[in-house]
Design a protein around this motif. Structure first.
Motif, PDB file in Angstrom:
ATOM      1  N   ARG A 171       0.830  -1.208   0.000  1.00 44.41           N
ATOM      2  CA  ARG A 171       0.000   0.000   0.000  1.00 44.41           C
ATOM      3  C   ARG A 171       0.861   1.254   0.000  1.00 44.41           C
ATOM      4  O   ARG A 171       0.532   2.251  -0.663  1.00 44.41           O
ATOM      5  N   LEU A 172       1.956   1.221   0.719  1.00 44.97           N
ATOM      6  CA  LEU A 172       2.884   2.354   0.691  1.00 44.97           C
ATOM      7  C   LEU A 172       3.564   2.467  -0.677  1.00 44.97           C
ATOM      8  O   LEU A 172       3.679   3.561  -1.245  1.00 44.97           O
ATOM      9  N   HIS A 177       6.132   5.194  -2.305  1.00 43.79           N
ATOM     10  CA  HIS A 177       7.125   5.048  -1.241  1.00 43.79           C
ATOM     11  C   HIS A 177       8.050   3.862  -1.524  1.00 43.79           C
ATOM     12  O   HIS A 177       7.584   2.764  -1.846  1.00 43.79           O
ATOM     13  N   GLY A 241       8.070   6.447   4.571  1.00 42.97           N
ATOM     14  CA  GLY A 241       6.989   5.603   5.073  1.00 42.97           C
ATOM     15  C   GLY A 241       7.449   4.757   6.243  1.00 42.97           C
ATOM     16  O   GLY A 241       8.624   4.396   6.347  1.00 42.97           O
ATOM     17  N   PRO A 265       0.269  13.003   7.010  1.00 46.13           N
ATOM     18  CA  PRO A 265       1.115  12.159   6.164  1.00 46.13           C
ATOM     19  C   PRO A 265       1.867  12.904   5.066  1.00 46.13           C
ATOM     20  O   PRO A 265       2.420  12.262   4.184  1.00 46.13           O
ATOM     21  N   SER A 269       4.413   8.945   5.839  1.00 41.47           N
ATOM     22  CA  SER A 269       3.201   8.126   5.999  1.00 41.47           C
ATOM     23  C   SER A 269       3.460   7.023   7.014  1.00 41.47           C
ATOM     24  O   SER A 269       4.564   6.479   7.098  1.00 41.47           O
ATOM     25  N   VAL A 271       1.709   3.388   8.675  1.00 41.91           N
ATOM     26  CA  VAL A 271       0.709   2.323   8.696  1.00 41.91           C
ATOM     27  C   VAL A 271       0.990   1.462   9.921  1.00 41.91           C
ATOM     28  O   VAL A 271       2.081   0.914  10.063  1.00 41.91           O
ATOM     29  N   THR A 288      -3.909   5.080  10.083  1.00 40.80           N
ATOM     30  CA  THR A 288      -4.247   4.074   9.086  1.00 40.80           C
ATOM     31  C   THR A 288      -3.683   2.761   9.612  1.00 40.80           C
ATOM     32  O   THR A 288      -2.529   2.700  10.028  1.00 40.80           O
ATOM     33  N   TYR A 325      -7.336  -4.239   6.316  1.00 45.25           N
ATOM     34  CA  TYR A 325      -6.970  -2.836   6.139  1.00 45.25           C
ATOM     35  C   TYR A 325      -8.120  -1.910   6.522  1.00 45.25           C
ATOM     36  O   TYR A 325      -9.270  -2.126   6.147  1.00 45.25           O
ATOM     37  N   THR A 330      -3.231   8.711   7.996  1.00 44.99           N
ATOM     38  CA  THR A 330      -1.764   8.768   8.066  1.00 44.99           C
ATOM     39  C   THR A 330      -1.096   8.151   6.842  1.00 44.99           C
ATOM     40  O   THR A 330       0.100   7.859   6.865  1.00 44.99           O
ATOM     41  N   LEU A 331      -1.842   7.986   5.764  1.00 46.73           N
ATOM     42  CA  LEU A 331      -1.283   7.409   4.535  1.00 46.73           C
ATOM     43  C   LEU A 331      -1.560   8.344   3.367  1.00 46.73           C
ATOM     44  O   LEU A 331      -2.701   8.752   3.146  1.00 46.73           O
TER      45      LEU A 331
END
Length: 344
Positions: A171-172, A177, A241, A265, A269, A271, A288, A325, A330-331
Motif C-alpha cells: 500500500r505504501l 514510497h 513511510g 502524512p 506516511s 501504517v 491508518t 486494512y 496517516t497514509l
C-alpha cells in the motif's frame, strides 16, 4: 459456613444424598431432590461448580488462557483475543480464566499439576516456547494463538504476518514510497514469533520494491515512540513511510513527529500493523491500520483447544488469518521528489 451435613439434617436425608443432588453424580427421586434444594435455599448453601464438575465427569469444564504478563505488556488488541475466547468458551459450556503468569516452564508445570483446568490456550508465543514442552510433558491438552518455529502436530491459530506485512508495504509502494522503515518492539531475550515473522516478511517485501531495509526496535511505550518520532528522520534521512508493529509506541510516534516539525502524512506516511480501532482512534492524526482479528482468533483458538480436549486423535486444527486494512489519516503519496532509492 453452611455444610452438606447441615443441609442433610434440615432435609431429613443422608449427607450422601445431598452430595448426589449437589454434584449430579447419581439420580435422586424428584421429591427428595426438592426437599434438599429447599433446605439449601433456606440455609444459603451454594454449590461448588468445580467440585460438581469433577464429580460428574472428572473434568472441570474450565480452560485457561496463559498470557505472559511479566514479559509482555497488555494491549487493547490482546483484550479482544480474551473477549472472543471467553464468548466462544461460554457458548460451548466452558468457563475461561486468564492466567497472567510468567513465560517459563516451571510455572506452567505447576498449573498443569493442579488439575484445575481441562486445557490451556497459549498467547504471545515465542519461536522456541518453553511452555509447549511443559504442557506436553504434563499431558495437558493445549493450543496456541500464535505459533512456534516448528508447530507441526500442535493446534494453533495465528495472524498471517507474512501476508499482512506484504499488504502494508504494498500500500505504501503503490503511493510511491520505496524508503520504508519497519518499527517493532524491543524485547531482549524474548523471541516473539509475531515480530520475527513480520520482520522477515518486511525485509523480503522492501527488497522486492528496490528499497533499503530499515529495522528500528524501540520499547513498547508511548514515551519510546515519542522519542523515536523526534529523531527518526535525523537518524534515517530520506525515509517516507513507516510500518509499525508496536501498538504502545504508535501514538507516541505521531506526537514525536509533530514535535519535530514532520507533517503526517505529507512528509511521512505511517501504517500501524496488527492493531485495534481503539488504539488507532487515540492517535492524532487517526492511524491508518491493519486491524488485528483478535475476536475471531480468540474464538478459533478455543475451537482448536476443545478439539484437542474432546477429539485428541484428530489432526490438530491450524489456521491463519491476515489483518484487515482500515483507512485512516496517516497514509498519502510519497513527497514530491522523494524518488526511488538508488543505494545512496
Amino acid at each position: 459456613m453452611v455444610t452438606m451435613r447441615d443441609v442433610a439434617q434440615r432435609a431429613g436425608v443422608s449427607v450422601a444424598t445431598v452430595s448426589f443432588v449437589v454434584n449430579g453424580s447419581k439420580p435422586v427421586r424428584d421429591e427428595t431432590r426438592e426437599r434438599v434444594e429447599e433446605a439449601m435455599l433456606a440455609l444459603g448453601f451454594h454449590r461448588n461448580p468445580l467440585g460438581a464438575a469433577l464429580a460428574r465427569r472428572g473434568h472441570t469444564r474450565i480452560i485457561a488462557m496463559l498470557y505472559p504478563a511479566l514479559e509482555r505488556p497488555l494491549t487493547p488488541t490482546a483484550v479482544a483475543f480474551f473477549t472472543g475466547a471467553s464468548r466462544r468458551a461460554r457458548e460451548q459450556g466452558y468457563d475461561l480464566v486468564m492466567w497472567p503468569i510468567g513465560n517459563d516452564a516451571e510455572q506452567v508445570a505447576v498449573l498443569a499439576r493442579t488439575g484445575l483446568v481441562d486445557g490451556v490456550l497459549l498467547m504471545e508465543v515465542q519461536l522456541e516456547d518453553p511452555r509447549v514442552d511443559a504442557l506436553r510433558t504434563a499431558g495437558v491438552p493445549f493450543a496456541m494463538i500464535g505459533r512456534t518455529a516448528e508447530p507441526e502436530g500442535i493446534g494453533y491459530v495465528d495472524i498471517d504476518f507474512a501476508a499482512t506485512t506484504r499488504d502494508a508495504v504494498a500500500r505504501l509502494h503503490a503511493l510511491g514510497h520505496t524508503r520504508i522503515a519497519f518499527v517493532a518492539g524491543s524485547e531482549p531475550g524474548y523471541q516473539h514469533a509475531a515480530r520475527t515473522r513480520a520482520e522477515s516478511a518486511y525485509r523480503t517485501a522492501v527488497t522486492e520494491i528496490g528499497g533499503p531495509a530499515t529495522v528500528i526496535r524501540v520499547d513498547e511505550s508511548p514515551a519510546a515512540g515519542r522519542a523515536l518520532g523526534e529523531r527518526i528522520l535525523t537518524d534515517h534521512p530520506g525515509t517516507t513511510g513507516v510500518v509499525i508493529l508496536n501498538e504502545h509506541a504508535a501514538a507516541g510516534l505521531l506526537i514525536g513527529l509533530a514535535h519535530a516539525g514532520t507533517s503526517v502524512p505529507r512528509d511521512l506516511s505511517v501504517v500501524s500493523m496488527s492493531t485495534s480501532a481503539y488504539m488507532a482512534e487515540m492517535a492524532e492524526p487517526r492511524l491508518t491500520y491493519l486491524r488485528a482479528p483478535g475476536a475471531e482468533l480468540g474464538e478459533w483458538g478455543v475451537d482448536a483447544l476443545l478439539e484437542r480436549i474432546l477429539s485428541p486423535d484428530h489432526a490438530p486444527r491450524q489456521r491463519l488469518l491476515a489483518c484487515e486494512y482500515v483507512a485512516g489519516d496517516t497514509l498519502a503519496p510519497a513527497p514530491a521528489g522523494a524518488g526511488a532509492w538508488a543505494g545512496a
